[in-house]
Design an enzyme around this catalytic site. Sequence first.
Site, PDB file in Angstrom:
ATOM      1  CE  LYS A 141      -3.718  -2.613   0.758  1.00  0.00           C
ATOM      2  NZ  LYS A 141      -4.835  -2.754  -0.177  1.00  0.00           N
ATOM      3  CG  HIS A 260      -7.404 -10.020  -6.120  1.00  0.00           C
ATOM      4  ND1 HIS A 260      -8.651  -9.455  -6.295  1.00  0.00           N
ATOM      5  CD2 HIS A 260      -6.946  -9.552  -4.941  1.00  0.00           C
ATOM      6  CE1 HIS A 260      -8.930  -8.677  -5.259  1.00  0.00           C
ATOM      7  NE2 HIS A 260      -7.918  -8.719  -4.421  1.00  0.00           N
TER       8      HIS A 260
END
Length: 441
Positions: A141, A260
């Site tokens: 992140k 994902h």
Amino acid sequence: DILAAFRVTPQPGVPPEEAGAAVAPESSTGTWTTVWTDGLTSLDRYKGRCYHIEPVAGEENQYIAYVAYPLDLFEEGSVTNMFTSIVGNVFGFKALRALRLEDLRIPPAYSKTFQGPPHGIQVERDKLNKYGRPLLGCTIKPKLGLSAKNYGRAVYECLRGGLDFTKDDENVNSQPFMRWRDRFLFCAEAIYKAQAETGEIKGHYLNATAGTCEEMIKRAVFARELGVPIVMHDYLTGGFTANTSLAHYCRDNGLLLHIHRAMHAVIDRQKNRGMHFRVLAKALRMSGGDHIHAGTVVGKLEGERDITLGFVDLLRDDFLEKDRSRGIYFTQDWVSLPGVLPVASGGIHVWHMPALTEIFGDDSVLQFGGGTLGHPWGNAPGAVANRVALEACVQARNEGRDLAREGNEIIREASKWSPELAAACEVWKEIKFEFEAMDTL
């Protein structure tokens, strides 16, 4: 036959038998009228059949319709073709107010036409030389905006601190601020540096998802040339055809494949419409992937415990009995198709570690993004805190302690000799995501 369980909500005035009978032909051989070419084939051999209808307990005007489809309706080894038939036009049928595909039974005769996961759980553990505990990961992140060099630096710090994997976020492909080739190079450098310092095998999920299959394979080829162990794909937005192609490439070239599920909630979150994630999980096991995100039960994303564990076991186990209490409508025999590691990710931190270890067991990946990078001392201490918490929970479990009952005490004891864990415990002691799950029986 492939068996399907549909949750059917008929329009007012439409009997459930008529609604169920409409689903079967529309998703197999039927059309809205009789056509003369019907006489040129044996419709009895090919048509889908609705063989049972039952009301849904506690729901008004909802029914489970069971439909059987002959195997000859489907191309071998093609999830794309299977879904085109079973969930193609039928969801727009006017006689139905809503329709949801709850589960599929895939017979061995059909599942054996698929390669399945590139490697599977045991081969992955052998490649990584890591046994007896869940694997630890972290999503880098901020998910967008970092330069490739700063991105690689964050990867290195997390891996050096004790994580097994770091991860590209699903949004990270090849944007102007960070082109894919630059990211791959800096992440490979981070992996090798962390491996040299820790003596452990490390990996970073390099997202190969691209606008075309050719570009996707080109990125996977470059990852293989760099010698990294794993790549990643967004299998719903990328598509099942692309995913199966990448899975075949990964098996042929020794790459692990992380999956994902971006966009899944568009399909699976509404209780009476769409498709349950257990169906998408079965499809992924056939199409191919070594990891797939599966919710956390305790974090920020959707997931009720029994239902989540139902499809987690569908991913990992060779054989699973019908169990309606966990949402499993059919007995499923995967024969020798390799298993898939479930990934718990989304809003989790060190206080969740005992519950995650107890819920998911050893064959899982526990992925802490903000729960690593949000550590007040930095990325590497955040990784240390998670690794210490995990090792403490695994040791306590192996000693026979009850993680569900003693979890907080186990973390407190470990934090006494790990200042990194103590700091993490202090930061996240009040963070909770207590919302009622939508996905209930």
